[in-house]
Scaffold this active site. Structure first.
Site, short mmCIF file in Angstrom:
data_model
loop_
_atom_site.label_atom_id
_atom_site.label_comp_id
_atom_site.label_asym_id
_atom_site.label_seq_id
_atom_site.Cartn_x
_atom_site.Cartn_y
_atom_site.Cartn_z
N SER A 1 -1.27 -3.46 -1.75
CA SER A 1 -1.00 -4.21 -2.97
C SER A 1 -1.61 -5.61 -2.94
CB SER A 1 0.52 -4.26 -3.20
OG SER A 1 0.82 -4.73 -4.49
N ASP B 1 -15.72 -8.65 -1.66
CA ASP B 1 -16.71 -8.52 -2.72
C ASP B 1 -17.56 -9.78 -2.86
OD1 ASP B 1 -15.86 -6.00 -3.23
OD2 ASP B 1 -15.14 -6.37 -5.26
N LYS C 1 -2.83 0.78 -2.73
CA LYS C 1 -1.94 0.59 -3.88
C LYS C 1 -2.64 -0.35 -4.86
CE LYS C 1 2.60 -1.01 -5.39
NZ LYS C 1 2.09 -2.07 -6.30
#
Length: 448
Positions: A290, A301, A315
């Site tokens: 999460s 990224d 999640k």
């Protein structure tokens, strides 16, 4: 029958939050019939069940059943459980110190919280709790099981635990006030180590303080930082965004997308990097879920950090806590989140840049069927970007090494193997992260 129809229609209006004037008459008519069915079953249970039943408990069970059937993370919280949720997000509560979920009717340990009774007793992620003080947990809801594990400070409870590869065993724990220190840190030579155990209201502020203390104690020769998100089950979305922002100067951190395109939200970083551009290595594993995956995905990224460890939990959904005045609240999955590159990690997780298995002397092989993952939860949301919606459950195991024979306790049963996370003499992943920081630091050093 008239009375039941009124109950059904009234309940539908309450749930929908609208008047009884149907927007689509045929569709609403069918819905009214289903609500009438609910009312009829409710009346039958009240009148004919073998023992007297409580109306409030029946309705709560029906609401919770409706929500939990949607996905593993939606649920109804009665006033007591809603208060408990508020306490948890503030970072202090009473209990044993374990994050748990429900799987196949048993309580499953997601992660023990550092320096709590459960952690010190050697409870491990993936353990199943089958009995509480000799009473089976099957038949209990997750909230009921949690209520039983909580209790007055300094009282004992016996947990019966099933662990893969071991016979069931009992663990006696003494309840304590659990004050969650979500951020811990120490220096490893000229490298700062920061462990974030979950994301509560104080996490961002605590991180800033620990970073400042590390930079002051290590001095100008500081080489970089290891950010440890292993076994971090998540927490508050705004704290995950704030922590990501701490290390990013610009760009998107995360976006959330719900059913309506106009409800899409994007969160962007502001200028300022509290690590001053020094190398970062982020540790993740299959207990990283999460909010911790939001941080890991954003830093990966943007190529701000290298991720090391094993694939995260997966999640990738967002839950909204909706208050129901006078009746507690409901936790409803309202969106999926996407990393800056536009990928959903729901049910697939985040692959580290450098895969390193945890180890004692040799890597501890974890068969794929034993790996914790969102995709393995009953009713998990599908990933909209994956061909079949979920990870490939037939993927090759993450390691082939044969683990050493487990040490045995006095009764001849396998003793818990507890690796102190953050200690490079025991923690193989941590040792490799330190090596990586040292290498990156040498690469960045100016030539003489």
């Amino acid at each position: 029958m008239i009375r039941k129809t009124l109950i059904a229609a009234g309940a539908l209006a309450l749930l929908a939050g609208t008047s009884l004037v149907p927007a689509h008459a045929a569709e609403r008519k069918e819905t009214y019939k289903l609500m009438e069915l609910f009312a009829e079953v409710f009346e039958k249970v009240r009148s004919d069940y073998v023992e007297p039943v409580n109306d409030e408990e029946l309705i709560e069970a029906a609401l919770n059943g409706m929500l939990t059937s949607l996905d593993p993370h939606s649920s109804y919280l009665n006033p007591k459980n809603s208060r408990d949720m508020d306490i948890n997000t503030k970072g202090e509560f009473g209990g044993l110190g374990i994050e748990v979920t429900m799987e196949q009717g048993w309580v499953k340990v997601v992660s023990p919280i550092d320096d709590t009774p459960a952690f010190r007793a050697g409870m491990q992620p993936g353990d199943f709790i089958t009995h509480l003080d000799g009473e089976p947990v099957q038949g209990l809801t997750l909230s009921e099981a949690v209520d039983r594990m909580r209790g007055p400070v300094n009282t004992d409870i016996k947990l019966t635990v099933r662990r893969v590869g071991a016979e069931p065993f009992d663990v006696k724990l003494t309840r304590a006030v659990i004050r969650i220190q979500t951020v811990r840190s120490h220096a490893e030579g000229n490298i700062g180590y920061i462990r974030i155990t979950q994301f509560s209201q104080s996490t961002h502020g605590d991180l800033v303080k620990h970073m400042a203390e590390l930079k002051k104690s290590i001095g100008k020769d500081i080489a970089g930082f290891v950010i440890d998100l292993r076994n971090n089950p998540g927490g508050l979305l705004d704290q995950a965004i704030a922590v990501s922002d701490d290390f990013l100067d610009k760009g998107e951190i995360v976006s959330t997308r719900s059913r309506k395109a106009e409800d899409t939200q994007r969160f962007n970083a502001r200028a300022g990097d509290i690590a001053d551009g020094l190398p970062l290595v982020v540790l993740i594993n299959d207990g990283s879920a999460s909010a911790s995956e939001i941080v890991a995905g954003a830093l990966q990224d943007h190529r701000r950090a290298l991720l090391l460890g094993s694939r995260s939990f997966g999640k990738g959904s967002v839950q909204t806590l909706i208050q129901l005045p006078g009746h507690g609240s409901m936790r409803l999955t309202t969106a999926r989140y996407y990393t800056p590159s536009g990928r959903s990690i729901q049910a697939v997780g985040i692959e580290p840049d450098i895969k390193v298995l945890q180890a004692k002397v040799e890597p501890i092989a974890v068969p794929e069927r034993e790996r914790r993952a969102e995709a393995h939860l009953r009713g998990a949301l599908a990933n909209p970007d994956a061909p079949n919606g979920k990870e490939d459950k037939k993927a090759a195991p993450q390691g082939k090494a044969t683990p050493e024979p487990e040490p045995e306790d006095a009764d001849g049963k396998p003793a818990p193997v507890v690796i102190k996370l953050g200690d490079p003499t025991q923690d193989y992943q941590m040792a490799r992260a330190l090596d990586l920081i040292r290498g990156l630091s040498l690469y960045r050093a100016p030539a003489n």
